[in-house]
Scaffold this motif. Structure first.
Motif, PDB file in Angstrom:
ATOM      1  N   GLU A  74      83.501  69.758  14.116  1.00 17.87           N
ATOM      2  CA  GLU A  74      83.671  70.038  12.823  1.00 17.87           C
ATOM      3  C   GLU A  74      82.612  68.882  11.996  1.00 17.87           C
ATOM      4  OE1 GLU A  74      85.255  71.463   8.955  1.00 17.87           O
ATOM      5  OE2 GLU A  74      84.743  72.402  11.082  1.00 17.87           O
ATOM      6  N   PHE A  75      83.210  67.898  12.252  1.00 22.78           N
ATOM      7  CA  PHE A  75      82.481  66.450  11.569  1.00 22.78           C
ATOM      8  C   PHE A  75      81.110  66.328  12.239  1.00 22.78           C
ATOM      9  CE2 PHE A  75      86.979  66.360  10.751  1.00 22.78           C
ATOM     10  CZ  PHE A  75      87.055  66.836   9.480  1.00 22.78           C
ATOM     11  N   LEU A  76      80.630  66.308  13.258  1.00 19.99           N
ATOM     12  CA  LEU A  76      79.423  66.245  13.705  1.00 19.99           C
ATOM     13  C   LEU A  76      78.428  67.324  13.049  1.00 19.99           C
ATOM     14  CD1 LEU A  76      77.030  64.987  15.326  1.00 19.99           C
ATOM     15  CD2 LEU A  76      77.847  66.361  17.346  1.00 19.99           C
ATOM     16  N   ALA A  77      78.954  68.332  13.028  1.00 18.28           N
ATOM     17  CA  ALA A  77      78.172  69.702  12.489  1.00 18.28           C
ATOM     18  C   ALA A  77      77.976  69.550  10.903  1.00 18.28           C
ATOM     19  CB  ALA A  77      79.102  71.045  12.578  1.00 18.28           C
ATOM     20  N   ALA A  78      78.908  68.756  10.252  1.00 17.42           N
ATOM     21  CA  ALA A  78      78.646  68.450   8.810  1.00 17.42           C
ATOM     22  C   ALA A  78      77.326  67.966   8.407  1.00 17.42           C
ATOM     23  CB  ALA A  78      79.856  67.424   8.238  1.00 17.42           C
ATOM     24  N   PRO A  79      76.716  66.859   9.022  1.00 20.22           N
ATOM     25  CA  PRO A  79      75.279  66.410   8.775  1.00 20.22           C
ATOM     26  C   PRO A  79      74.463  67.237   9.154  1.00 20.22           C
ATOM     27  CG  PRO A  79      76.229  65.002  10.148  1.00 20.22           C
ATOM     28  CD  PRO A  79      77.574  65.925   9.835  1.00 20.22           C
ATOM     29  N   MET A  80      74.750  67.943  10.550  1.00 25.84           N
ATOM     30  CA  MET A  80      73.682  68.888  10.968  1.00 25.84           C
ATOM     31  C   MET A  80      73.535  70.007  10.371  1.00 25.84           C
ATOM     32  SD  MET A  80      74.485  68.213  15.160  1.00 25.84           S
ATOM     33  CE  MET A  80      73.080  69.182  15.731  1.00 25.84           C
ATOM     34  N   THR A  81      74.731  70.521   9.731  1.00 24.83           N
ATOM     35  CA  THR A  81      74.557  71.661   8.952  1.00 24.83           C
ATOM     36  C   THR A  81      73.728  71.410   7.671  1.00 24.83           C
ATOM     37  OG1 THR A  81      76.454  72.620   9.449  1.00 24.83           O
ATOM     38  CG2 THR A  81      75.743  73.367   7.399  1.00 24.83           C
ATOM     39  N   ARG A  82      73.890  70.412   7.292  1.00 22.14           N
ATOM     40  CA  ARG A  82      72.958  70.051   5.903  1.00 22.14           C
ATOM     41  C   ARG A  82      71.470  69.958   6.313  1.00 22.14           C
ATOM     42  NH1 ARG A  82      72.179  65.069   4.171  1.00 22.14           N
ATOM     43  NH2 ARG A  82      73.698  64.164   5.357  1.00 22.14           N
ATOM     44  N   HIS A  83      71.139  69.511   7.491  1.00 19.02           N
ATOM     45  CA  HIS A  83      69.813  69.295   8.020  1.00 19.02           C
ATOM     46  C   HIS A  83      69.517  70.929   8.675  1.00 19.02           C
ATOM     47  CE1 HIS A  83      68.948  65.112   6.840  1.00 19.02           C
ATOM     48  NE2 HIS A  83      70.024  64.950   7.336  1.00 19.02           N
ATOM     49  N   LEU A  84      70.246  71.871   8.582  1.00 15.85           N
ATOM     50  CA  LEU A  84      69.862  73.083   8.948  1.00 15.85           C
ATOM     51  C   LEU A  84      69.603  73.261  10.449  1.00 15.85           C
ATOM     52  CD1 LEU A  84      67.172  74.082   6.142  1.00 15.85           C
ATOM     53  CD2 LEU A  84      69.984  74.501   6.305  1.00 15.85           C
ATOM     54  N   TYR A  85      70.229  72.257  11.236  1.00 16.69           N
ATOM     55  CA  TYR A  85      70.357  72.775  12.598  1.00 16.69           C
ATOM     56  C   TYR A  85      71.064  73.871  12.928  1.00 16.69           C
ATOM     57  CZ  TYR A  85      68.586  67.806  13.728  1.00 16.69           C
ATOM     58  OH  TYR A  85      67.997  66.671  13.920  1.00 16.69           O
TER      59      TYR A  85
END
Length: 272
Positions: free
Chosen positions: A191-202
């Motif tokens: 959940e919390f690793l995905a937060a910045p990765m989502t913002r960078h469109l991974y």
């Protein structure tokens, strides 16, 4: 601040000690929040909202959990039956409280999560947030919704698969609590690793790959967040601390070249 003073040094290959490095990310996050005035003020706002949400969850479970359990399993008359019934109620409520804590506050504080993550990146000298564009906003919104739905599906599916353990007399509820807690711990890391990765469109496949390849590191992060939820007062800060810790983990993975550059990033930005 330099990246070396903030970001964790992630080894190129997985190690058992990665678990403790993942736990240590919580300390790094707390330290960074206390040193950065903007992060501290935003975290304090998150803590106030989270405190109300956590108390509300306790009240809901206290009020409605016994009736919900009684609707599927009438409270027995015998003392040992009542003891088993109460055990199931307590253990199930504990897991449901953790699940609720990871669903309700993030939903209430969704508008503040990206700013927290962006401020964390700026603290180690990362690129500032991109200028607003409608196309970028829509792409981020679609990616964020897709990631959230995927993560919630995996959380609920895992707990549902484990649900029949309650049917095993005696130890079933204990097993469900232990395995459900382990599953929720790993889910929190994602959940919390995905937060910045989502913002960078991974794509979500990259999140799954990191969790698979650096399982101990991610499990350490999730375990730290899980434990933090049970510490009075400090648990009101769990969301900003978890977001900052997840963003630091993302930065450490980028520094170690274990993650490719963000989709669409320029070659110059990719090296930052």
């Amino acid at each position: 601040m330099s990246p070396h003073s903030v970001l964790p040094h992630v080894a190129p290959e997985p190690r058992l000690s990665d678990f403790f490095q993942g736990l240590g990310l919580l300390g790094r996050a707390f330290s960074l929040i206390l040193r950065d005035r903007r992060l501290f003020l935003l975290s304090a706002l998150c803590a106030a909202v989270t405190a109300v949400a956590l108390v509300g969850l306790v009240w809901l479970l206290w009020t409605y959990a016994p009736g919900a359990l009684a609707s599927v399993w009438a409270r027995p008359e015998s003392w040992y039956g009542r003891a088993a019934w109460s055990t199931v109620l307590i253990l199930s409520s504990l897991v449901l409280w953790v699940v609720g804590a990871n669903v309700v506050p993030p939903l209430l504080l969704a508008p503040l999560q990206d700013p927290l993550s962006e401020m964390t990146e700026e603290a180690w000298g990362g690129s500032p947030g991109a200028a607003f564009t409608l196309g970028g906003f829509l792409r981020g919104l679609v990616t964020g919704i897709a990631h959230t739905l995927a993560r919630l599906f995996f959380l609920l599916a895992g707990l549902a698969i484990l649900l029949p353990l309650h049917l095993i007399p005696g130890v079933g509820s204990v097993l469900w609590t232990v395995l459900g807690s382990l599953w929720t711990t790993m889910w929190m890391a994602g959940e919390f690793l995905a937060a910045p990765m989502t913002r960078h469109l991974y794509p979500f496949a990259e999140v799954r790959r990191m969790m698979r390849e650096r399982r101990a590191l991610c499990l350490g992060l999730g375990a730290g967040i899980y434990v933090l939820l049970w510490v009075p007062i400090l648990n009101t800060f769990f969301l900003p601390v978890a977001i900052v810790a997840g963003t630091l983990l993302y930065g450490g993975l980028r520094e170690a070249r274990l993650l490719p550059p963000p989709p669409g990033a320029s070659s110059t930005a990719a090296l930052k």
